[in-house]
Scaffold this active site. Structure first.
Site, PDB file in Angstrom:
ATOM      1  N   GLU A  49       1.743  -8.720   7.269  1.00  0.00           N
ATOM      2  CA  GLU A  49       1.184  -7.754   6.078  1.00  0.00           C
ATOM      3  C   GLU A  49       0.438  -6.599   6.569  1.00  0.00           C
ATOM      4  O   GLU A  49      -0.935  -6.428   6.181  1.00  0.00           O
ATOM      5  CB  GLU A  49       0.724  -8.738   4.970  1.00  0.00           C
ATOM      6  CG  GLU A  49       0.164  -7.972   3.796  1.00  0.00           C
ATOM      7  CD  GLU A  49      -0.638  -8.454   2.715  1.00  0.00           C
ATOM      8  OE1 GLU A  49      -0.443  -9.524   2.325  1.00  0.00           O
ATOM      9  OE2 GLU A  49      -1.621  -7.969   2.423  1.00  0.00           O
TER      10      GLU A  49
ATOM     11  N   ASP B 143      -3.432  -8.347   7.607  1.00  0.00           N
ATOM     12  CA  ASP B 143      -3.780  -6.993   6.538  1.00  0.00           C
ATOM     13  C   ASP B 143      -4.535  -5.793   7.001  1.00  0.00           C
ATOM     14  O   ASP B 143      -5.408  -5.249   6.481  1.00  0.00           O
ATOM     15  CB  ASP B 143      -4.507  -7.744   5.404  1.00  0.00           C
ATOM     16  CG  ASP B 143      -4.303  -7.041   4.186  1.00  0.00           C
ATOM     17  OD1 ASP B 143      -3.372  -6.185   4.020  1.00  0.00           O
ATOM     18  OD2 ASP B 143      -4.875  -7.115   3.318  1.00  0.00           O
TER      19      ASP B 143
HETATM   20  C1  1DF Z   1      -7.211  -3.737  -0.099  1.00  0.00           C
HETATM   21  C2  1DF Z   1      -6.842  -4.687   0.288  1.00  0.00           C
HETATM   22  C3  1DF Z   1      -6.215  -2.546  -0.059  1.00  0.00           C
HETATM   23  C4  1DF Z   1      -5.270  -5.139   0.429  1.00  0.00           C
HETATM   24  C5  1DF Z   1      -4.766  -3.016   0.004  1.00  0.00           C
HETATM   25  O1  1DF Z   1      -4.132  -1.969  -0.266  1.00  0.00           O
HETATM   26  C6  1DF Z   1      -4.704  -4.089   0.527  1.00  0.00           C
HETATM   27  C7  1DF Z   1      -8.813  -3.244  -0.231  1.00  0.00           C
HETATM   28  C8  1DF Z   1      -4.207  -0.779  -0.771  1.00  0.00           C
HETATM   29  O2  1DF Z   1      -9.378  -4.215   0.188  1.00  0.00           O
HETATM   30  O3  1DF Z   1      -8.839  -2.396  -0.986  1.00  0.00           O
HETATM   31  O4  1DF Z   1      -3.320  -4.304   0.789  1.00  0.00           O
HETATM   32  N1  1DF Z   1      -5.017  -6.656   0.837  1.00  0.00           N
HETATM   33  O5  1DF Z   1      -3.870  -6.894   0.784  1.00  0.00           O
HETATM   34  O6  1DF Z   1      -5.798  -7.404   0.681  1.00  0.00           O
HETATM   35 MN    MN Z   2      -2.569  -6.088   2.028  1.00  0.00          MN
END
Ligand code: 1DF
Ligand code: MN
Length: 350
Positions: free
Chosen positions: A18, A313
Site C-alpha cells: 500500500e 504505507d
Molecule cells: C495518511 C495515512 C494519508 C494514510 C494517506 O493518504 C494515507 C495520513 C492521503 O496519515 O494522513 O494513505 N494511510 O493509509 O494510513
Molecule cells: Mn495509505
C-alpha cells in the site's frame, strides 16, 4: 537490531503493498483548487488543506516523497529493506475532481506510473487509477492498465463525491476488474459528508480513525448489497488490517441473519453466504500502519494466513522499526515468506 536489507537475506523479499505516489500535476491542481476556494469537501479541506500548507517536518517530507518515483524513493526502500513497492495513486486521487478532470488525472497518473515501473521493473509494480465518476471509462482504463501498462490491480480511494460503489451505476468497474482478474484496493479517503462531522469536531477524521470508519463501512456496504453474489470472483484488498472488520466477524454474521429474518430493511436482502464468508473468500488485508503483532496474528487466525499481506504505507508511514517488528512476528520461516512475499505474488500475479 541491524537495519533490514533488500535482496532476500532474511529468507524472503519484502513486498510492500500500500505505497502511495502523486503526480506533481495532481498536487498542483489540488493546490490551485484549494487556493481558489473551489473545493467544499470537508474531508479534503481537512486533509490536503493541512498537508499542502503546513511547514512541519512530516507533511512537507510526505508531500515531497509522494512525488518522487526515482532516486529518493529507491534510497528509502533500500534503507528500510523494501524490495518492491506496489504503488498506487494517493488518496483521494481523481476522486475530488469533476468527471473530465478526473479522467484526465487518471490517465496522466497511469502513464507516469507505468513509465516509473518500466524504469525500475524489479522495484515497482503499479495499480491502475480510475475516475469512478465515469464508470465506463474506468472499466476501459482497468483493461488498458492490465493489458498495456502491466498493472496488477486497481486503486479506488473509497467514496467519490460522497457516493459508494454499492450503487449499481458503478458496477462496470467490478465487471472489468473481475474480467481482468485485477484486485481492487479500496484505500481510505476522509469520511464522506454525511459521516464526517463528529469525527472532524474531535480531530478524528483522518488516518487516526475516520479513514477506517469510512473504508470499513464502504466494504460492508458492498457485502450487504450483494456485490460478491453478483461478482463472485471479485478480489478486494483493504489496508490497516481490514479496517477493523475482522474483529466484527461474529457480530456481523449474527446481526445480518437476524436483520434479514425480521425484514427490517428493504435494502438488506438475503445473501448467498454469511458476511464473514465474503470477508474470507473475496477479501485480502494488509498491515499498512498496523505493525502490531497481536492484531496481525488475530487476522491471520480469523481470516486465513494467505490473506494477510505486508504493507508499509510509504511515505505516510516510514518507520524502519515497524519493518523490524514484522520481521520478528512469531511465524515460521515459511509463514514469514508468505506474509512478506508470496501472498502478494499470488494475489497480484507478480
Ligand atoms: C495518511 C495515512 C494519508 C494514510 C494517506 O493518504 C494515507 C495520513 C492521503 O496519515 O494522513 O494513505 N494511510 O493509509 O494510513
Ligand atoms: Mn495509505
Amino acid at each position: 537490531m541491524t537495519t533490514p536489507r533488500t535482496g532476500g537475506d532474511a529468507g524472503y523479499l519484502r513486498i510492500a503493498t500500500e505505497e502511495a505516489f502523486a503526480p506533481a500535476e495532481m498536487i498542483a491542481q489540488w493546490r490551485e483548487m484549494l487556493a481558489a476556494g473551489a473545493i467544499d469537501d470537508p474531508g479534503f479541506l481537512s486533509l490536503w488543506g493541512f498537508y499542502l500548507t503546513s511547514r512541519a517536518e512530516r507533511p512537507t517530507s510526505v508531500v515531497e516523497r509522494l512525488q518522487d518515483m526515482g532516486e529518493r524513493r529507491l534510497a528509502d526502500m533500500d534503507g528500510s529493506g523494501i524490495d518492491r513497492q506496489i504503488v498506487s495513486l494517493t488518496a483521494p486521487g481523481t476522486q475530488i475532481f469533476d468527471r473530465d478532470r478526473a479522467v484526465g488525472i487518471a490517465t496522466l497518473a497511469n502513464d507516469q506510473l507505468a513509465e516509473a515501473c518500466r524504469r525500475h521493473p524489479d522495484r515497482f509494480t503499479g495499480l491502475t487509477a480510475v475516475a469512478p465518476q465515469d464508470p465506463d471509462h474506468a472499466a476501459k482504463e482497468i483493461e488498458r492498465g492490465a493489458r498495456e501498462l502491466g498493472f496488477k490491480g486497481v486503486i479506488i480511494n473509497s467514496h467519490t463525491n460522497d457516493e459508494y460503489l454499492d450503487d449499481q451505476k458503478f458496477w462496470a468497474i467490478f465487471e472489468a476488474a473481475e474480467a481482468a482478474d485485477a484486485p481492487i484496493y479500496i484505500h481510505p479517503n476522509t469520511p464522506s459528508r454525511g459521516l464526517i462531522q463528529p469525527l472532524l469536531d474531535a480531530g478524528l477524521d483522518g488516518a487516526i480513525y475516520g479513514f477506517g470508519v469510512e473504508t470499513g463501512m464502504h466494504l460492508l456496504r458492498l457485502i450487504v448489497a450483494g456485490v460478491f453474489d453478483r461478482f463472485p470472483r471479485l478480489k478486494i484488498v483493504v489496508g490497516h488490517l481490514g479496517e477493523a472488520l475482522p474483529f466484527w466477524l461474529y457480530r456481523l454474521d449474527y446481526m445480518h441473519a437476524a436483520t434479514v429474518r425480521s425484514q427490517r430493511y428493504a435494502s438488506m436482502r438475503p445473501l448467498a453466504k454469511k458476511p464473514s464468508d465474503y470477508l474470507r473468500e473475496n477479501v485480502w488485508v494488509t498491515t499498512s500502519g498496523m505493525a502490531w503483532a497481536p492484531a496481525i496474528m488475530f487476522c491471520r487466525e480469523v481470516l486465513d494466513a494467505d490473506r494477510v499481506l505486508y504493507a508499509m504505507d510509504y511515505p505516510y508511514e516510514f518507520v524502519v522499526e515497524e519493518v523490524q517488528a514484522q520481521d520478528r512476528l512469531p511465524l515460521t520461516p515459511a509463514e514469514k515468506k508468505a506474509f512478506f512475499q508470496t501472498n502478494a505474488e499470488n494475489l497480484f500475479g507478480l
